[in-house]
Write a protein that holds these residues in place. Structure first.
Motif, mmCIF file in Angstrom:
data_model
loop_
_atom_site.group_PDB
_atom_site.id
_atom_site.type_symbol
_atom_site.label_atom_id
_atom_site.label_comp_id
_atom_site.label_asym_id
_atom_site.label_seq_id
_atom_site.Cartn_x
_atom_site.Cartn_y
_atom_site.Cartn_z
ATOM 1 N N PRO A 55 40.394 54.112 47.243
ATOM 2 C CA PRO A 55 38.954 53.999 47.519
ATOM 3 C C PRO A 55 38.108 55.142 46.969
ATOM 4 O O PRO A 55 36.886 55.033 46.957
ATOM 5 C CB PRO A 55 38.900 53.979 49.053
ATOM 6 C CG PRO A 55 40.143 54.685 49.491
ATOM 7 C CD PRO A 55 41.189 54.379 48.463
ATOM 8 N N THR A 56 38.726 56.235 46.515
ATOM 9 C CA THR A 56 37.927 57.380 46.062
ATOM 10 C C THR A 56 37.883 57.540 44.551
ATOM 11 O O THR A 56 37.032 58.253 44.034
ATOM 12 C CB THR A 56 38.465 58.688 46.667
ATOM 13 O OG1 THR A 56 39.826 58.885 46.243
ATOM 14 C CG2 THR A 56 38.404 58.643 48.180
ATOM 15 N N ALA A 57 38.804 56.904 43.826
ATOM 16 C CA ALA A 57 38.845 57.080 42.374
ATOM 17 C C ALA A 57 37.680 56.365 41.698
ATOM 18 O O ALA A 57 37.166 55.366 42.201
ATOM 19 C CB ALA A 57 40.165 56.560 41.804
ATOM 20 N N GLU A 90 37.323 70.772 45.623
ATOM 21 C CA GLU A 90 38.654 70.321 46.016
ATOM 22 C C GLU A 90 38.644 68.929 46.641
ATOM 23 O O GLU A 90 39.675 68.244 46.635
ATOM 24 C CB GLU A 90 39.268 71.320 47.002
ATOM 25 C CG GLU A 90 39.548 72.682 46.369
ATOM 26 C CD GLU A 90 39.855 73.750 47.403
ATOM 27 O OE1 GLU A 90 39.861 73.423 48.613
ATOM 28 O OE2 GLU A 90 40.080 74.913 47.007
ATOM 29 N N ARG A 91 37.497 68.530 47.180
ATOM 30 C CA ARG A 91 37.361 67.187 47.751
ATOM 31 C C ARG A 91 36.142 66.524 47.113
ATOM 32 O O ARG A 91 35.089 66.388 47.747
ATOM 33 C CB ARG A 91 37.195 67.267 49.264
ATOM 34 C CG ARG A 91 38.350 67.979 49.960
ATOM 35 C CD ARG A 91 38.056 68.192 51.424
ATOM 36 N NE ARG A 91 39.050 69.027 52.079
ATOM 37 C CZ ARG A 91 38.967 69.486 53.311
ATOM 38 N NH1 ARG A 91 37.887 69.184 54.041
ATOM 39 N NH2 ARG A 91 39.913 70.239 53.832
ATOM 40 N N PRO A 92 36.267 66.115 45.865
ATOM 41 C CA PRO A 92 35.105 65.587 45.135
ATOM 42 C C PRO A 92 34.587 64.296 45.749
ATOM 43 O O PRO A 92 35.321 63.589 46.459
ATOM 44 C CB PRO A 92 35.664 65.354 43.729
ATOM 45 C CG PRO A 92 37.139 65.242 43.898
ATOM 46 C CD PRO A 92 37.492 66.117 45.047
ATOM 47 N N VAL A 99 39.105 68.098 38.531
ATOM 48 C CA VAL A 99 39.454 66.680 38.382
ATOM 49 C C VAL A 99 40.352 66.306 39.550
ATOM 50 O O VAL A 99 41.437 66.881 39.715
ATOM 51 C CB VAL A 99 40.187 66.401 37.057
ATOM 52 C CG1 VAL A 99 40.651 64.941 37.018
ATOM 53 C CG2 VAL A 99 39.299 66.685 35.868
ATOM 54 N N GLY A 100 39.900 65.362 40.369
ATOM 55 C CA GLY A 100 40.733 64.862 41.442
ATOM 56 C C GLY A 100 41.285 65.919 42.368
ATOM 57 O O GLY A 100 42.418 65.811 42.839
ATOM 58 N N GLU A 108 25.098 67.499 49.095
ATOM 59 C CA GLU A 108 26.250 68.355 49.375
ATOM 60 C C GLU A 108 26.147 69.678 48.630
ATOM 61 O O GLU A 108 26.473 70.741 49.167
ATOM 62 C CB GLU A 108 27.547 67.628 49.001
ATOM 63 C CG GLU A 108 28.793 68.346 49.484
ATOM 64 C CD GLU A 108 30.042 67.510 49.384
ATOM 65 O OE1 GLU A 108 31.135 68.060 49.610
ATOM 66 O OE2 GLU A 108 29.935 66.298 49.083
ATOM 67 N N LEU A 109 25.685 69.616 47.389
ATOM 68 C CA LEU A 109 25.532 70.854 46.621
ATOM 69 C C LEU A 109 24.348 71.675 47.128
ATOM 70 O O LEU A 109 24.391 72.909 47.130
ATOM 71 C CB LEU A 109 25.380 70.533 45.133
ATOM 72 C CG LEU A 109 26.679 70.084 44.453
ATOM 73 C CD1 LEU A 109 26.398 69.558 43.050
ATOM 74 C CD2 LEU A 109 27.672 71.242 44.404
#
Length: 354
Positions: free
Chosen positions: A187-189, A264-266, A293-294, A328-329
């Motif tokens: 679900p996150t990719a 770390e948790r994109p 990346v990921g 978030e940023l």
């Protein structure tokens, strides 16, 4: 050895992208597409495969072959490799004389994707960084594949980018079903629907947009440009419609602990994050260059030189929520009380190579 140190930091770390997928999914088509588009832009790729015969390099003339490697007419390079020789092959491709901008490894026949990722991330060379796992799915045969080879579900579950390929061979309703399966497994990719595995390589690595502009071009097209024109009738610009790039800028310093959490948790659908970051810490006032990346993060430090310190980050992916990414940023901007968190910088420093 100052000379070696300077040579290792003269160029940004080269991304190593792992391409996986079952037989017939379109991995070879993807590799050829990347070679064609890279050649047209002047970007130099290194491609690692088990056997040249398994990858039909249809876009480029082979200009030389020696010691398990072929040099291609567009400056790219293709090498044969097995699991035991992977580290040596990667180190060879990032030697300064090769001038490689990105490396693509075909996972099939070398190792399971998870094992291959471990091997890539274990290579202790600061000139390299892990660039993510791209998994290619044959949309027309995914149901039979999952029934006969249930391990592919686990492969898709760890992918950073999933290409739902051969979408033109099924109906719209069947395609939506395949997309739902992919979303349930991962679900996150970031997931992209493709035909002929055509994606913009800028989604995977930085394109050398300035290549070839310093000298006037003749009216004759190179072989790779001719084949790119022949194969990609849709045009390069249309490929950008398949993904989003969200840019965040701030003149205010960021809090390293919250930024590390973001890297770390994109966000869901994010394939990679890149940019420069400004931290207002007495001991750490350099420019921090980040790649993620990921959840795999790589950070280096450079001087700001004459540039005013600031932050500029780009999140690249598919289906990104721009408001959520920016929020978030924005929340990662340093607050006065963050100055008391003297260990927060460790979340970023642990991603700086020794």
């Amino acid at each position: 050895m100052p000379g070696l140190s300077a040579a290792r930091t003269a160029r940004p770390p080269v991304p190593v992208i792992v391409v996986a997928g079952f037989l017939g999914s379109g991995k070879t088509t993807l590799l050829n597409h990347l070679l064609r588009t890279a050649g047209a832009s002047g970007t130099r790729l290194g491609v690692l495969v088990n056997d040249f015969g398994s990858v039909n390099i249809d876009a480029l003339l082979v200009s030389a072959q020696a010691d398990g490697a072929v040099s291609l007419s567009n400056g790219c390079m293709c090498c044969t490799v097995d699991a035991d020789g992977l580290a040596d092959a990667l180190t060879s491709l990032v030697r300064p004389s090769a001038k490689i901008d990105a490396i693509v490894i075909e996972a099939s026949g070398i190792a399971e994707p998870r094992s291959l990722i471990r091997m890539v991330t274990a290579v202790a060379d600061p000139r390299l960084r892990y660039g993510g796992l791209v998994y290619v799915v044959d949309a027309a045969h995914i149901h039979a594949l999952r029934e006969d080879h249930p391990e592919v579900d686990a492969h898709m579950a760890i992918a950073d980018l999933i290409l739902v390929n051969k979408s033109d061979l099924i109906t719209g309703a069947d395609l939506r079903t395949v997309e739902e399966i992919v979303a349930q497994l991962n679900p996150t990719a970031a997931a992209m629907v493709t035909q002929e595995a055509r994606i913009d390589p800028a989604l995977l690595f930085d394109i050398d947009e300035s290549a070839g502009t310093d000298e006037p071009r003749s009216g004759q097209l190179t072989l790779d440009e001719l084949l790119l024109e022949e194969h990609d009738h849709s045009g390069h610009d249309h490929l950008h419609a398949g993904y989003e790039a969200i840019t965040f800028r701030s003149d205010e310093p960021l809090d390293p602990r919250r930024l590390a959490r973001f890297l770390e948790r994109p966000p869901s659908g994010c394939f990679r994050i890149k940019g420069i970051v400004h931290f207002d810490r007495p001991r750490y006032r350099q420019k921090f260059v980040v790649h993620a990346v990921g959840g795999f993060v790589r950070v280096s430090r450079e001087s700001w030189a004459s540039r005013t310190p600031s932050t500029e980050l780009v999140a690249i992916g598919r289906g990104l929520d721009a408001e959520a990414v920016n929020a978030e940023l924005q929340a990662a901007i340093a607050r006065p009380e963050d100055a008391e968190d003297e260990h927060g910088i460790l979340g970023v420093l642990r991603h700086v190579p020794d």
